[in-house]
Design a protein around this motif. Structure first.
Motif, PDB file in Angstrom:
ATOM      1  N   ASN A 288      48.623  30.625  10.423  1.00  0.00           N
ATOM      2  CA  ASN A 288      48.860  30.879  11.852  1.00  0.00           C
ATOM      3  C   ASN A 288      50.286  31.361  12.073  1.00  0.00           C
ATOM      4  O   ASN A 288      50.519  32.325  12.804  1.00  0.00           O
ATOM      5  CB  ASN A 288      48.653  29.593  12.669  1.00  0.00           C
ATOM      6  CG  ASN A 288      47.186  29.336  12.955  1.00  0.00           C
ATOM      7  OD1 ASN A 288      46.365  30.220  12.764  1.00  0.00           O
ATOM      8  ND2 ASN A 288      46.867  28.139  13.398  1.00  0.00           N
TER       9      ASN A 288
ATOM     10  N   ASP B 152      57.926  28.527  13.230  1.00  0.00           N
ATOM     11  CA  ASP B 152      57.992  29.998  13.262  1.00  0.00           C
ATOM     12  C   ASP B 152      58.809  30.444  14.462  1.00  0.00           C
ATOM     13  O   ASP B 152      59.089  29.665  15.374  1.00  0.00           O
ATOM     14  CB  ASP B 152      56.583  30.608  13.254  1.00  0.00           C
ATOM     15  CG  ASP B 152      55.802  30.326  14.521  1.00  0.00           C
ATOM     16  OD1 ASP B 152      56.304  30.635  15.618  1.00  0.00           O
ATOM     17  OD2 ASP B 152      54.680  29.769  14.423  1.00  0.00           O
TER      18      ASP B 152
ATOM     19  N   GLN C 181      40.950  29.573  21.629  1.00  0.00           N
ATOM     20  CA  GLN C 181      41.926  30.579  21.189  1.00  0.00           C
ATOM     21  C   GLN C 181      42.704  31.037  22.409  1.00  0.00           C
ATOM     22  O   GLN C 181      42.111  31.367  23.441  1.00  0.00           O
ATOM     23  CB  GLN C 181      41.210  31.781  20.560  1.00  0.00           C
ATOM     24  CG  GLN C 181      40.597  31.448  19.198  1.00  0.00           C
ATOM     25  CD  GLN C 181      39.902  32.631  18.565  1.00  0.00           C
ATOM     26  OE1 GLN C 181      39.105  33.293  19.210  1.00  0.00           O
ATOM     27  NE2 GLN C 181      40.202  32.883  17.305  1.00  0.00           N
TER      28      GLN C 181
ATOM     29  N   HIS D  60      38.422  34.716  12.546  1.00  0.00           N
ATOM     30  CA  HIS D  60      38.927  33.400  12.947  1.00  0.00           C
ATOM     31  C   HIS D  60      38.216  32.959  14.206  1.00  0.00           C
ATOM     32  O   HIS D  60      37.908  33.759  15.065  1.00  0.00           O
ATOM     33  CB  HIS D  60      40.444  33.473  13.187  1.00  0.00           C
ATOM     34  CG  HIS D  60      41.200  33.513  11.903  1.00  0.00           C
ATOM     35  ND1 HIS D  60      41.803  32.413  11.351  1.00  0.00           N
ATOM     36  CD2 HIS D  60      41.415  34.532  11.031  1.00  0.00           C
ATOM     37  CE1 HIS D  60      42.373  32.758  10.209  1.00  0.00           C
ATOM     38  NE2 HIS D  60      42.153  34.044   9.989  1.00  0.00           N
TER      39      HIS D  60
ATOM     40  N   GLY E  10      39.016  29.884  16.033  1.00  0.00           N
ATOM     41  CA  GLY E  10      39.667  28.825  16.820  1.00  0.00           C
ATOM     42  C   GLY E  10      39.276  27.447  16.321  1.00  0.00           C
ATOM     43  O   GLY E  10      39.227  26.482  17.092  1.00  0.00           O
TER      44      GLY E  10
ATOM     45  N   LEU F 257      42.979  24.679  13.857  1.00  0.00           N
ATOM     46  CA  LEU F 257      43.801  23.541  14.304  1.00  0.00           C
ATOM     47  C   LEU F 257      42.950  22.291  14.544  1.00  0.00           C
ATOM     48  O   LEU F 257      43.422  21.170  14.342  1.00  0.00           O
ATOM     49  CB  LEU F 257      44.581  23.915  15.566  1.00  0.00           C
ATOM     50  CG  LEU F 257      45.714  24.933  15.360  1.00  0.00           C
ATOM     51  CD1 LEU F 257      46.389  25.265  16.667  1.00  0.00           C
ATOM     52  CD2 LEU F 257      46.741  24.393  14.363  1.00  0.00           C
TER      53      LEU F 257
HETATM   54  P1  ADP Z   1      42.475  30.524  14.870  1.00  0.00           P
HETATM   55  O1  ADP Z   1      42.043  30.284  13.483  1.00  0.00           O
HETATM   56  O2  ADP Z   1      41.549  31.322  15.682  1.00  0.00           O
HETATM   57  O3  ADP Z   1      43.881  31.011  14.922  1.00  0.00           O
HETATM   58  P2  ADP Z   1      43.439  27.933  15.421  1.00  0.00           P
HETATM   59  O4  ADP Z   1      42.687  26.705  15.753  1.00  0.00           O
HETATM   60  O5  ADP Z   1      44.165  27.962  14.138  1.00  0.00           O
HETATM   61  O6  ADP Z   1      42.425  29.126  15.555  1.00  0.00           O
HETATM   62  O7  ADP Z   1      44.442  28.209  16.587  1.00  0.00           O
HETATM   63  C1  ADP Z   1      44.005  28.139  17.923  1.00  0.00           C
HETATM   64  C2  ADP Z   1      44.853  29.014  18.792  1.00  0.00           C
HETATM   65  O8  ADP Z   1      46.184  28.490  18.844  1.00  0.00           O
HETATM   66  C3  ADP Z   1      45.006  30.425  18.284  1.00  0.00           C
HETATM   67  O9  ADP Z   1      43.999  31.232  18.805  1.00  0.00           O
HETATM   68  C4  ADP Z   1      46.351  30.850  18.813  1.00  0.00           C
HETATM   69  O10 ADP Z   1      46.208  31.398  20.102  1.00  0.00           O
HETATM   70  C5  ADP Z   1      47.122  29.535  18.925  1.00  0.00           C
HETATM   71  N1  ADP Z   1      48.090  29.380  17.809  1.00  0.00           N
HETATM   72  C6  ADP Z   1      47.936  28.693  16.685  1.00  0.00           C
HETATM   73  N2  ADP Z   1      49.045  28.732  15.911  1.00  0.00           N
HETATM   74  C7  ADP Z   1      49.931  29.477  16.582  1.00  0.00           C
HETATM   75  C8  ADP Z   1      51.274  29.892  16.334  1.00  0.00           C
HETATM   76  N3  ADP Z   1      51.917  29.546  15.209  1.00  0.00           N
HETATM   77  N4  ADP Z   1      51.901  30.626  17.258  1.00  0.00           N
HETATM   78  C9  ADP Z   1      51.277  30.994  18.387  1.00  0.00           C
HETATM   79  N5  ADP Z   1      50.012  30.630  18.701  1.00  0.00           N
HETATM   80  C10 ADP Z   1      49.347  29.892  17.808  1.00  0.00           C
END
Ligand code: ADP
Length: 425
Positions: free
Chosen positions: A329, A357, A376, A386, A388, A391
């Motif tokens: 991410n 980051d 997302q 991906h 969502g 996380l």
């Molecule tokens: P995905 O695999 O679709 O990225 P995640 O569950 O990993 O889904 O993340 C959910 C959402 O959180 C993402 O769609 C993104 O919008 C936001 N996100 C996650 N990590 C970051 C990051 N490091 N910086 C900005 N936004 C993030």
């Protein structure tokens, strides 16, 4: 559905509470009535003692004496001289009162009750006579030291006592009845509060199924269209492109199924987790090395900051999975020319891994939601397979380790994800 369950639960709750309250009311009534009866007995003994004493010391008793000592309310004294009703009884008592006294006399003969001769000293030398509504405490005595022999019946009426008991019972039951709707309202509020998390979970489950089916439907639709095109135009020039598209969609579907399976696994708690002693610093170094090339290609400077070892008892594969999700991410949401850092440190009994980051950051209103399944902030990654779920999986894994995953802003811009795990003692 929850409305019905809530009503049923409230009714059960209300019924149990009402029954308990009824039991308490009955106990209180019992105790109170016993006390009241005790007071009546004490009063009767006092009066009976006076009457008995006066009859033994004064003879003949006059109507004035009678009025002063007996005729206070509902009580009555019936005297017989050598078995014949005395003149005083004829004068002081009404016809029904005399009849009542005669009835009591017959009862005494039937029961073989002997009169007390000396002065009345209480202690069960009296008895109760009558039924519901008109009850009396009765003293049956004889002044045997005099000639002619005088026998007397002193009847102490329990009517006022019975009326008080009745009023008290009505009062108690009225309060009990009126309290039932209130108890129901309270139970309704209580069950609504208790069912809230279940209802929320149910809602989330429904959302999850809707999202999952939606995500599975799109690749299936592409595959179906591709197959139909190949069936109707097997020699089309777009053959290669169709195969490539179908291949992409199949990978997408495979990843979704993998993510869903992984989520289901970690949600079934740590059953399948292999907890072993791990140095998190080594683990983080391994993951960083894997991502070095990808970061370089994107023009992102990736660094690892570790101040000594970070011993922890965890499932290394799962924790690595968390790091991969966070780093993936971080690199995706950080533009070229920026930097991403993995920082490790230990504080008291806890190990911390931070993935920092300097990318686009996450708005405050979204910080909680990003851990929800299929959430997302932007759909920019949906085309890259991906969904969502990353996380959500990472959070479950941290939770199963007795740890926590949280997010905050990086000073100057970007996001900082912090994994907290219990350190190995
Ligand atoms: P995905 O695999 O679709 O990225 P995640 O569950 O990993 O889904 O993340 C959910 C959402 O959180 C993402 O769609 C993104 O919008 C936001 N996100 C996650 N990590 C970051 C990051 N490091 N910086 C900005 N936004 C993030």
């Amino acid at each position: 559905m929850f409305q019905k369950v809530q009503i049923k639960l409230s009714l059960v709750c209300c019924a149990i509470t009402a029954l308990l309250a009824l039991a308490i009311v009955l106990c209180c009534l019992g105790i109170s009535e016993k006390n009241m009866y005790g007071q009546e007995e004490a009063l009767f003994c006092l009066n009976a003692n006076t009457v008995s004493y006066e009859l033994h010391t004064k003879n003949p008793v006059s109507i004035h004496w009678y009025m002063r000592n007996v005729d206070a309310g509902e009580d009555l004294l019936y005297l017989k001289v050598d078995g014949v009703p005395s003149t005083l009884s004829e004068v002081a008592l009404t016809e029904p009162e005399r009849r009542l006294a005669e009835e009591v006399g017959e009862y005494i003969i039937k029961q073989g009750i002997a009169p007390i001769t000396g002065n009345f000293t209480a202690e069960k030398e009296y008895f109760e006579y009558g039924g519901e509504g008109s009850k009396f405490l009765v003293l049956y005595g004889a002044v045997s030291e005099q000639q002619p022999c005088v026998t007397y019946l002193y009847l102490y009426s329990l009517k006022p006592f019975l009326q008080n008991v009745k009023m008290q019972r009505i009062g108690f039951f009225a309060v009990w009845l009126f309290s039932i709707p209130l108890v129901y309202l309270f139970s309704y509020g209580f069950t609504s509060h208790a069912l809230q998390p279940v209802a929320q979970n149910h809602e989330k489950q429904k959302e999850f199924i809707a999202f999952a089916s939606h995500e599975l439907r799109s690749p299936l639709a592409v595959l179906k269209t591709g197959l139909s095109m190949l069936e109707h135009k097997p020699n089309s020039g777009k053959r290669e492109r169709i195969f490539s598209l179908m291949g992409n969609e199949m990978s997408r579907m495979e990843r979704l199924v993998q993510d869903l399976l992984c989520l289901a696994k970690v949600e079934r708690a740590s059953l399948s987790f292999q907890f072993v002693p791990v140095d998190l610093a080594d683990l983080a170094q391994k993951v960083c090395r894997t991502y070095e090339g990808i970061a370089k290609n994107k023009g992102i400077f990736l660094s690892l900051e570790k101040g000594g070892g970070c011993p922890c008892a965890c499932d290394p594969q799962r924790v690595e999975q968390v790091l991969v999700i966070l780093l993936d991410n971080a690199l995706h949401y950080t533009p070229s020319g920026q930097k991403a850092t993995v920082r490790l440190y230990q504080q008291r009994a806890r190990c911390y891994i931070q993935v920092i980051d300097t990318g686009i950051g996450i708005p405050d209103g979204e910080k909680e939601k990003i851990f929800d399944k299929f959430y997302q902030v932007s759909s920019s990654r949906s085309d890259k397979g991906h969904f969502g779920l990353g996380l959500a999986i990472a959070k479950e894994i941290c939770g199963s380790h007795g740890g926590k995953l949280s997010v905050s802003d990086t000073p100057g811009g970007g996001s900082t994800f912090t994994v907290r795990l219990p350190a190995k003692r």
